[in-house]
Scaffold this motif. Structure first.
Motif, PDB file in Angstrom:
ATOM      1  N   PHE A 386       0.830  -1.203   0.000  1.00 38.61           N
ATOM      2  CA  PHE A 386       0.000   0.000   0.000  1.00 38.61           C
ATOM      3  C   PHE A 386       0.863   1.252   0.000  1.00 38.61           C
ATOM      4  N   SER A 387       0.942   1.910  -1.150  1.00 41.10           N
ATOM      5  CA  SER A 387       1.726   3.137  -1.271  1.00 41.10           C
ATOM      6  C   SER A 387       0.886   4.387  -1.032  1.00 41.10           C
ATOM      7  N   GLY A 388      -0.426   4.254  -1.111  1.00 43.14           N
ATOM      8  CA  GLY A 388      -1.316   5.409  -1.063  1.00 43.14           C
ATOM      9  C   GLY A 388      -1.649   5.936  -2.435  1.00 43.14           C
ATOM     10  N   GLY A 389      -1.000   5.360  -3.484  1.00 46.59           N
ATOM     11  CA  GLY A 389      -1.315   5.719  -4.859  1.00 46.59           C
ATOM     12  C   GLY A 389      -2.646   5.129  -5.284  1.00 46.59           C
ATOM     13  N   ARG A 390      -3.071   5.486  -6.494  1.00 47.02           N
ATOM     14  CA  ARG A 390      -4.423   5.100  -6.921  1.00 47.02           C
ATOM     15  C   ARG A 390      -4.576   3.589  -7.052  1.00 47.02           C
ATOM     16  N   ASP A 391      -3.558   2.900  -7.596  1.00 44.56           N
ATOM     17  CA  ASP A 391      -3.695   1.466  -7.843  1.00 44.56           C
ATOM     18  C   ASP A 391      -3.735   0.677  -6.541  1.00 44.56           C
ATOM     19  N   SER A 392      -2.825   0.987  -5.627  1.00 40.44           N
ATOM     20  CA  SER A 392      -2.802   0.243  -4.363  1.00 40.44           C
ATOM     21  C   SER A 392      -3.984   0.629  -3.481  1.00 40.44           C
ATOM     22  N   SER A 393      -4.442   1.870  -3.587  1.00 36.18           N
ATOM     23  CA  SER A 393      -5.600   2.298  -2.796  1.00 36.18           C
ATOM     24  C   SER A 393      -6.860   1.554  -3.236  1.00 36.18           C
ATOM     25  N   TYR A 394      -7.050   1.467  -4.558  1.00 36.61           N
ATOM     26  CA  TYR A 394      -8.218   0.739  -5.042  1.00 36.61           C
ATOM     27  C   TYR A 394      -8.111  -0.739  -4.702  1.00 36.61           C
ATOM     28  N   MET A 395      -6.907  -1.291  -4.804  1.00 33.81           N
ATOM     29  CA  MET A 395      -6.710  -2.699  -4.458  1.00 33.81           C
ATOM     30  C   MET A 395      -7.090  -2.957  -3.003  1.00 33.81           C
ATOM     31  N   TYR A 573      -0.335 -10.820  -7.963  1.00 32.31           N
ATOM     32  CA  TYR A 573      -0.537  -9.548  -8.663  1.00 32.31           C
ATOM     33  C   TYR A 573      -2.031  -9.314  -8.907  1.00 32.31           C
ATOM     34  N   PHE A 574      -2.570  -8.390  -8.127  1.00 34.81           N
ATOM     35  CA  PHE A 574      -4.003  -8.118  -8.131  1.00 34.81           C
ATOM     36  C   PHE A 574      -4.524  -7.802  -9.526  1.00 34.81           C
ATOM     37  N   TYR A 575      -3.782  -6.955 -10.267  1.00 34.24           N
ATOM     38  CA  TYR A 575      -4.258  -6.515 -11.577  1.00 34.24           C
ATOM     39  C   TYR A 575      -3.954  -7.515 -12.694  1.00 34.24           C
ATOM     40  N   ASN A 576      -3.493  -8.700 -12.329  1.00 34.32           N
ATOM     41  CA  ASN A 576      -3.492  -9.800 -13.287  1.00 34.32           C
ATOM     42  C   ASN A 576      -4.864 -10.466 -13.330  1.00 34.32           C
ATOM     43  N   TYR A 577      -5.671 -10.186 -12.308  1.00 30.82           N
ATOM     44  CA  TYR A 577      -6.988 -10.821 -12.177  1.00 30.82           C
ATOM     45  C   TYR A 577      -8.116  -9.822 -12.411  1.00 30.82           C
ATOM     46  N   ILE A 578      -7.988  -8.641 -11.831  1.00 29.51           N
ATOM     47  CA  ILE A 578      -9.050  -7.635 -11.898  1.00 29.51           C
ATOM     48  C   ILE A 578      -8.651  -6.572 -12.914  1.00 29.51           C
ATOM     49  N   SER A 579      -9.502  -6.346 -13.906  1.00 31.78           N
ATOM     50  CA  SER A 579      -9.170  -5.392 -14.966  1.00 31.78           C
ATOM     51  C   SER A 579      -9.034  -3.984 -14.397  1.00 31.78           C
ATOM     52  N   TRP A 580      -8.126  -3.238 -15.005  1.00 35.09           N
ATOM     53  CA  TRP A 580      -7.805  -1.892 -14.522  1.00 35.09           C
ATOM     54  C   TRP A 580      -8.611  -0.868 -15.292  1.00 35.09           C
ATOM     55  N   ASP A 581      -9.429  -0.090 -14.565  1.00 36.91           N
ATOM     56  CA  ASP A 581     -10.281   0.930 -15.170  1.00 36.91           C
ATOM     57  C   ASP A 581     -10.022   2.245 -14.451  1.00 36.91           C
ATOM     58  N   GLU A 582      -9.305   3.138 -15.108  1.00 39.42           N
ATOM     59  CA  GLU A 582      -8.880   4.388 -14.474  1.00 39.42           C
ATOM     60  C   GLU A 582     -10.059   5.206 -13.966  1.00 39.42           C
ATOM     61  N   ASN A 583     -11.089   5.360 -14.781  1.00 38.21           N
ATOM     62  CA  ASN A 583     -12.228   6.187 -14.377  1.00 38.21           C
ATOM     63  C   ASN A 583     -12.944   5.599 -13.166  1.00 38.21           C
ATOM     64  N   GLU A 584     -13.141   4.288 -13.171  1.00 32.69           N
ATOM     65  CA  GLU A 584     -13.817   3.643 -12.047  1.00 32.69           C
ATOM     66  C   GLU A 584     -12.981   3.750 -10.774  1.00 32.69           C
ATOM     67  N   ILE A 585     -11.684   3.512 -10.904  1.00 33.51           N
ATOM     68  CA  ILE A 585     -10.799   3.550  -9.741  1.00 33.51           C
ATOM     69  C   ILE A 585     -10.800   4.925  -9.100  1.00 33.51           C
ATOM     70  N   VAL A 586     -10.567   5.958  -9.896  1.00 35.65           N
ATOM     71  CA  VAL A 586     -10.487   7.314  -9.352  1.00 35.65           C
ATOM     72  C   VAL A 586     -11.841   7.757  -8.803  1.00 35.65           C
ATOM     73  N   SER A 587     -12.922   7.377  -9.501  1.00 36.57           N
ATOM     74  CA  SER A 587     -14.259   7.761  -9.055  1.00 36.57           C
ATOM     75  C   SER A 587     -14.576   7.175  -7.682  1.00 36.57           C
ATOM     76  N   ILE A 588     -14.290   5.893  -7.489  1.00 38.90           N
ATOM     77  CA  ILE A 588     -14.570   5.241  -6.207  1.00 38.90           C
ATOM     78  C   ILE A 588     -13.715   5.841  -5.098  1.00 38.90           C
ATOM     79  N   LEU A 589     -12.452   6.058  -5.385  1.00 43.26           N
ATOM     80  CA  LEU A 589     -11.560   6.596  -4.364  1.00 43.26           C
ATOM     81  C   LEU A 589     -11.968   8.008  -3.962  1.00 43.26           C
TER      82      LEU A 589
END
Length: 690
Positions: A386-395, A573-589
């Protein structure tokens, strides 16, 4: 950058109701061990508060705990506090703190911990992100420092005056704060120790004779202590237990009786009556600066920064306006300066022609993997990088809310994690009720390594050597996750590396053409052995050509290389399983956690990484592209965005982040104007093409 001081630290404490049954030597031994074991959480400053029947005293210094406990002043302070306890009440309570400085000037002891406000003294692990707002909303409380911990203590005291219940005032205070907080609080007018957490980062135990109560912010710290004390002092302890997320405990330091309660107002159905005698408060502040001097120094520093800003902006603007229009792939946006790039007759690059889309395995496949690790009793069952960045935060959000696992978040601070990233870490962990284990490097040492290597790089600039400036963070990927899995006994570690964000061009600048299969998902271990050795030869050659690289950082750099390429990859690797969607990730966060974005860029990528603005500026000025171009090109190939949109996004995202560049130079300790002068004089890559 904000002036607010925020903390991510190690806290601990000892309570004994009867000093006659616990020798002074033993108490000091345990306190010293807890300081040393907690130092992995922060090495920038240390302090403790000692509560006896006569008084409440505080001692703190801006130096690592392992250094402080050896000083004559500290030893004398502790000895005096213990020996002066001569009364019918023989109790003793100690709370300690090993601090990771995130912002602010640590040499001002007002910013170090323990923190005092009125008759309340506390230590705090976490970040309160609405600190300034709380001071404004409650004019009845008074501020004397700029550390976020103080607002918690002031509110706790204010709410107690209103409710006359320590438990109720604690609940009310936690309801007001946003972010993460694990606190230990002593009072000059109550014989109580308050322990409370909204993340679960508090663990407690007692010796079997019921004469010692001990707590720490990490279970592994208590495990180490219990084992050490059993061997060296012959003491045995009860099983270590956790104060769970959004729970608290009030310990009576006269007899170790305790009251546990939920911080959820709806679950709290009782009140605690407190009626204790007044005692005096004494503070030993060894800092040469006062709070007002500290704030004045900061204002002057910021004024000077503003005076230089215009000159820096002009330097950078001159470079940007002279950047040429480069030939780019007609499919993606990679330019002709990209390492090993080739174009066919239609202008399509070899990277597009050889690209294979990411094959996401899906949630069902992930569920199958986690089924053997899932806890059935609520115990932690996975670790999340957990870095606090968008990818690890959504994960982290997904692992907790969707997969319904019980994660512990793991963060590694090597000195370049920004306050913005830490505030976002606090937001998620506080709201999700997740413990965040932060392993802190020796921050000053790591920053010295960067400074030494920047000075060396500026003597003989080479784009292939830029990753050397990021060598200090490499232990976070394999080395510490592996150690943490051993310490916790948890065998599932989630890594949030996003396949679309791989930046293989950095190897290209070293003369290495590496085709990394996206679906392997590995950061470094997916690189061939031949290319690992070729990389070592490239660095070795540059060390010989530029002996300035042979400096204090060399051992750390070698360790980074080893841990990156030769330690087994333990990640799922989380994003090997769950597709990465920038808009969805940022919106939820943004919607669910009020996740913070940077003010000096439109991108949400790398905004928590203090190095990114510097090295991406170099790539952009010298090569005409940055990481943003590779990321947006991968999105085009995945069919996520159009080429036109990618060009617009990259153009905006490649704009220099002047505020971040200034922060980086000030934090590392080099002259930004001198550095930019050299960077701007580097021969441009397109000159060789044309």
């Amino acid at each position: 950058m904000t002036d607010e001081v925020t903390l991510m630290c190690g806290i601990f404490g000892i309570v004994t109701p009867n000093l006659n049954n616990c020798s002074e030597k033993r108490v000091k031994y345990i306190a010293d061990k807890l300081f040393v074991f907690s130092e992995s959480r922060g090495k920038e400053s240390a302090g403790l508060a000692i509560r006896t029947s006569k008084n409440l005293q505080v001692y703190k210094k801006p130096e690592p705990a392992s250094h402080m406990i050896l000083t004559k002043e500290y030893i004398q302070f502790v000895n005096n506090a213990l020996k002066n306890e001569v009364s019918d009440k023989q109790y003793l309570a100690i709370i300690g703190h090993s601090r990771l400085v995130t912002n602010g000037i640590k040499d001002s002891n007002s910013n170090n911990q323990p923190v005092m406000n009125g008759c309340v003294v506390g230590v705090h692990n976490g970040i309160i992100v609405n600190n300034d707002k709380l001071w404004e909303q409650c004019p009845e409380i008074h501020r004397s420092t700029d550390v976020d911990t103080e607002v918690f203590l002031a509110l706790l005291q204010h709410n107690y005056n209103l409710t006359k219940s320590l438990a109720s005032s604690c609940i009310k205070t936690f309801s007001a704060i946003e972010g993460s907080a694990s606190v230990a609080v002593l009072f000059s007018n109550m014989d109580n120790l308050l322990l409370a957490t909204n993340t679960g980062s508090l663990y407690i135990t007692q010796d079997l004779s019921k004469n010692l109560f001990i707590f720490a912010s990490e279970q592994y710290i208590l495990n180490q202590l219990v084992q050490d004390v059993r061997i060296n002092n012959g003491l045995n302890f009860e099983k270590i237990s956790q104060i769970g997320p959004n729970h608290a405990c009030i310990v009576d330091i006269n007899n170790l009786s305790n009251l546990a309660f939920s911080l959820n107002p709806e679950q709290y159905k009782f009140e605690l009556k407190e009626n204790c005698a007044e005692t005096s408060v004494e503070v030993l502040d060894l800092s040469p600066k006062t709070y007002n001097q500290d704030m004045k120094a900061r204002r002057n520093s910021h004024t000077l920064s503003l005076e230089n800003r215009v000159k820096l902006e002009c330097m950078i603007e001159d470079q940007i306006k002279n950047l040429p229009e480069l030939k780019r792939c007609t499919c993606c946006i990679l330019p002709e300066t990209f390492p090993f790039i080739e174009f066919d007759e239609k202008g399509v690059c070899n990277y597009c022609k050889n690209y294979s889309k990411v094959d996401y395995k899906g949630k069902d496949a992930l569920e199958m993997i986690i089924s053997e690790f899932r806890s059935d009793n609520g115990d932690p069952d996975c670790l999340v990088g957990f870095s606090g960045g968008r990818d690890s935060s959504y994960m982290l959000h997904y692992v907790k809310k969707v997969l319904k696992l019980n994660p512990i978040a793991f963060s590694y601070d090597w000195g370049m994690v920004t306050d913005l990233a830490r505030r976002n870490q606090a937001r998620l962990c506080g709201k999700l009720g997740i413990e965040n284990i932060i392993i802190s490097a020796d921050i000053e040492e790591k920053r010295k390594y960067i400074r030494d290597n920047i000075r060396a790089w500026l003597k003989r600039p080479d784009l292939g050597m830029i990753p050397l400036l990021m060598a200090g963070d490499k232990q976070m990927f394999n080395y510490y996750p592996y150690k943490l899995m051993q310490q916790t006994g948890i065998n599932l570690f989630f890594n949030g590396s996003n396949q679309l964000e791989k930046t293989g061009f950095k190897l290209g600048f070293c003369g290495i053409e590496e085709s990394i299969n996206h679906n392997k998902g590995q950061l470094y271990t997916g690189i061939s052995l031949t290319n690992k050795l070729q990389l070592a030869l490239f660095y070795g050659k540059n060390y010989l050509l530029n002996p300035s690289y042979i400096n204090s950082s060399i051992i750390d750099t070698l360790h980074a290389y080893y841990t990156s390429y030769f330690i087994p990859d333990v990640s799922t690797y989380f994003y090997n399983y769950i597709s990465w969607d920038e808009n969805e990730i940022v919106s939820i966060l943004r919607k669910e956690y009020d996740w913070e974005i940077a003010t000096d860029t439109t991108t949400t990528w790398r905004i928590g990484d203090g190095t990114a603005s510097f090295y991406n500026y170099i790539y952009y000025i010298v090569a005409g592209f940055s990481e943003n171009d590779t990321f947006r090109s991968n999105q085009i190939r995945e069919g996520i965005i159009t080429r036109e949109k990618a060009l617009k996004l990259a153009e905006e995202e490649n704009k220099p982040r002047i505020e971040s560049l200034e922060w980086y130079a000030e934090t590392i300790g080099f002259d930004l104007e001198d550095a930019l002068t050299i960077i701007h004089s580097i021969p441009k890559m397109w000159d060789n093409i044309w």
